[in-house]
Motif scaffolding. Structure first.
Motif, PDB file in Angstrom:
ATOM      1  N   VAL A   1     -39.461 -23.300 -34.158  1.00  0.00           N
ATOM      2  CA  VAL A   1     -38.472 -24.377 -34.317  1.00  0.00           C
ATOM      3  C   VAL A   1     -38.572 -24.963 -35.719  1.00  0.00           C
ATOM      4  N   VAL A   2     -39.788 -25.173 -36.192  1.00  0.00           N
ATOM      5  CA  VAL A   2     -39.957 -25.695 -37.555  1.00  0.00           C
ATOM      6  C   VAL A   2     -39.431 -24.682 -38.567  1.00  0.00           C
ATOM      7  N   LEU A   3     -39.723 -23.401 -38.340  1.00  0.00           N
ATOM      8  CA  LEU A   3     -39.209 -22.349 -39.231  1.00  0.00           C
ATOM      9  C   LEU A   3     -37.682 -22.352 -39.236  1.00  0.00           C
ATOM     10  N   ALA A   4     -37.074 -22.485 -38.067  1.00  0.00           N
ATOM     11  CA  ALA A   4     -35.614 -22.509 -37.990  1.00  0.00           C
ATOM     12  C   ALA A   4     -35.037 -23.722 -38.718  1.00  0.00           C
ATOM     13  N   LEU A   5     -35.679 -24.870 -38.587  1.00  0.00           N
ATOM     14  CA  LEU A   5     -35.220 -26.062 -39.304  1.00  0.00           C
ATOM     15  C   LEU A   5     -35.301 -25.857 -40.814  1.00  0.00           C
ATOM     16  N   LEU A   6     -36.393 -25.269 -41.264  1.00  0.00           N
ATOM     17  CA  LEU A   6     -36.555 -25.024 -42.708  1.00  0.00           C
ATOM     18  C   LEU A   6     -35.503 -24.040 -43.216  1.00  0.00           C
ATOM     19  N   VAL A   7     -35.279 -22.976 -42.475  1.00  0.00           N
ATOM     20  CA  VAL A   7     -34.300 -21.978 -42.903  1.00  0.00           C
ATOM     21  C   VAL A   7     -32.890 -22.571 -42.879  1.00  0.00           C
ATOM     22  N   PHE A   8     -32.571 -23.354 -41.852  1.00  0.00           N
ATOM     23  CA  PHE A   8     -31.247 -23.974 -41.806  1.00  0.00           C
ATOM     24  C   PHE A   8     -31.053 -24.929 -42.980  1.00  0.00           C
ATOM     25  N   THR A   9     -32.085 -25.686 -43.302  1.00  0.00           N
ATOM     26  CA  THR A   9     -31.986 -26.597 -44.447  1.00  0.00           C
ATOM     27  C   THR A   9     -31.777 -25.818 -45.737  1.00  0.00           C
ATOM     28  N   LEU A  10     -32.509 -24.715 -45.901  1.00  0.00           N
ATOM     29  CA  LEU A  10     -32.343 -23.903 -47.105  1.00  0.00           C
ATOM     30  C   LEU A  10     -30.944 -23.304 -47.192  1.00  0.00           C
ATOM     31  N   LEU A  11     -30.425 -22.834 -46.069  1.00  0.00           N
ATOM     32  CA  LEU A  11     -29.095 -22.224 -46.092  1.00  0.00           C
ATOM     33  C   LEU A  11     -27.983 -23.261 -46.234  1.00  0.00           C
ATOM     34  N   ALA A  12     -28.150 -24.409 -45.604  1.00  0.00           N
ATOM     35  CA  ALA A  12     -27.115 -25.446 -45.679  1.00  0.00           C
ATOM     36  C   ALA A  12     -27.009 -26.021 -47.081  1.00  0.00           C
ATOM     37  N   TYR A  13     -28.142 -26.151 -47.751  1.00  0.00           N
ATOM     38  CA  TYR A  13     -28.153 -26.645 -49.124  1.00  0.00           C
ATOM     39  C   TYR A  13     -28.379 -25.481 -50.070  1.00  0.00           C
ATOM     40  N   GLY A  14     -27.549 -24.463 -49.954  1.00  0.00           N
ATOM     41  CA  GLY A  14     -27.662 -23.279 -50.795  1.00  0.00           C
ATOM     42  C   GLY A  14     -27.368 -23.609 -52.241  1.00  0.00           C
ATOM     43  N   PRO A  15     -27.694 -22.676 -53.116  1.00  0.00           N
ATOM     44  CA  PRO A  15     -27.403 -22.921 -54.532  1.00  0.00           C
ATOM     45  C   PRO A  15     -25.906 -23.037 -54.748  1.00  0.00           C
ATOM     46  N   GLU A  16     -25.534 -23.979 -55.551  1.00  0.00           N
ATOM     47  CA  GLU A  16     -24.130 -24.231 -55.791  1.00  0.00           C
ATOM     48  C   GLU A  16     -23.715 -23.435 -57.026  1.00  0.00           C
ATOM     49  N   GLY A  17     -23.061 -22.303 -56.766  1.00  0.00           N
ATOM     50  CA  GLY A  17     -22.711 -21.384 -57.846  1.00  0.00           C
ATOM     51  C   GLY A  17     -21.539 -21.874 -58.669  1.00  0.00           C
ATOM     52  N   GLY A  18     -21.317 -21.171 -59.767  1.00  0.00           N
ATOM     53  CA  GLY A  18     -20.242 -21.520 -60.672  1.00  0.00           C
ATOM     54  C   GLY A  18     -18.883 -21.088 -60.160  1.00  0.00           C
TER      55      GLY A  18
END
Length: 146
Positions: free
Chosen positions: A115-132
């Motif tokens: 569950v902690v891993l899923a939360l971390l991955v979701f946070t990383l994907l939701a705040y993905g790098p904002e490309g040009g």
């Protein structure tokens, strides 16, 4: 959108995990010191001190990793490069520890780690790098036919 609440929940879970890790290490250090335990002739005081230090460092790292999604959730901005690397490292550690805990502790501990891993991955994907936007398809209207 769910990314702000999930980032804040991720931070709170990491803070709670930091408290739990420190408490477990405090109990282990106290037991090792009170029982005058030794491992392969090592000084019991050194074992107790090492356990306290390990608990403190682990808790500090978890608090540091928890501050990153907390700030991302409050500001609603993607963490920087260092923050993303720290969260990726934290996710990898949780994945490996989840695989280890399933055999040593049980399925409940494995489920918590996942569950902690899923939360971390979701946070990383939701705040993905904002490309040009150069490599995006479909952002602009098609050119008019002549």
């Amino acid at each position: 959108m769910l990314r702000r609440p999930v980032a804040i929940v991720t931070a709170l879970v990491l803070f709670g995990e930091a408290v739990g890790i420190f408490a477990v290490n405090a109990v282990l250090a106290t037991v090792a010191e009170n029982q005058n335990m030794s491992l392969a002739g090592m000084d019991p005081k050194a074992m107790s001190t090492g356990t306290w230090v390990m608990g403190g460092v682990s808790a500090a790292l978890l608090v540091g990793c928890g501050l990153i999604p907390l700030l991302a959730g409050v500001r609603d901005r993607s963490p920087g490069r260092f923050g993303r690397i720290a969260l990726i490292g934290c996710a990898v550690v949780h994945g490996v520890l989840g695989a280890v805990t399933v055999g040593l502790v049980g399925w409940a501990a494995f489920a918590f780690m996942m569950v902690v891993l899923a939360l971390l991955v979701f946070t990383l994907l939701a705040y993905g790098p904002e490309g040009g936007g150069e490599d995006r398809v479909g952002d602009e209207a098609a050119p008019a036919a002549a």
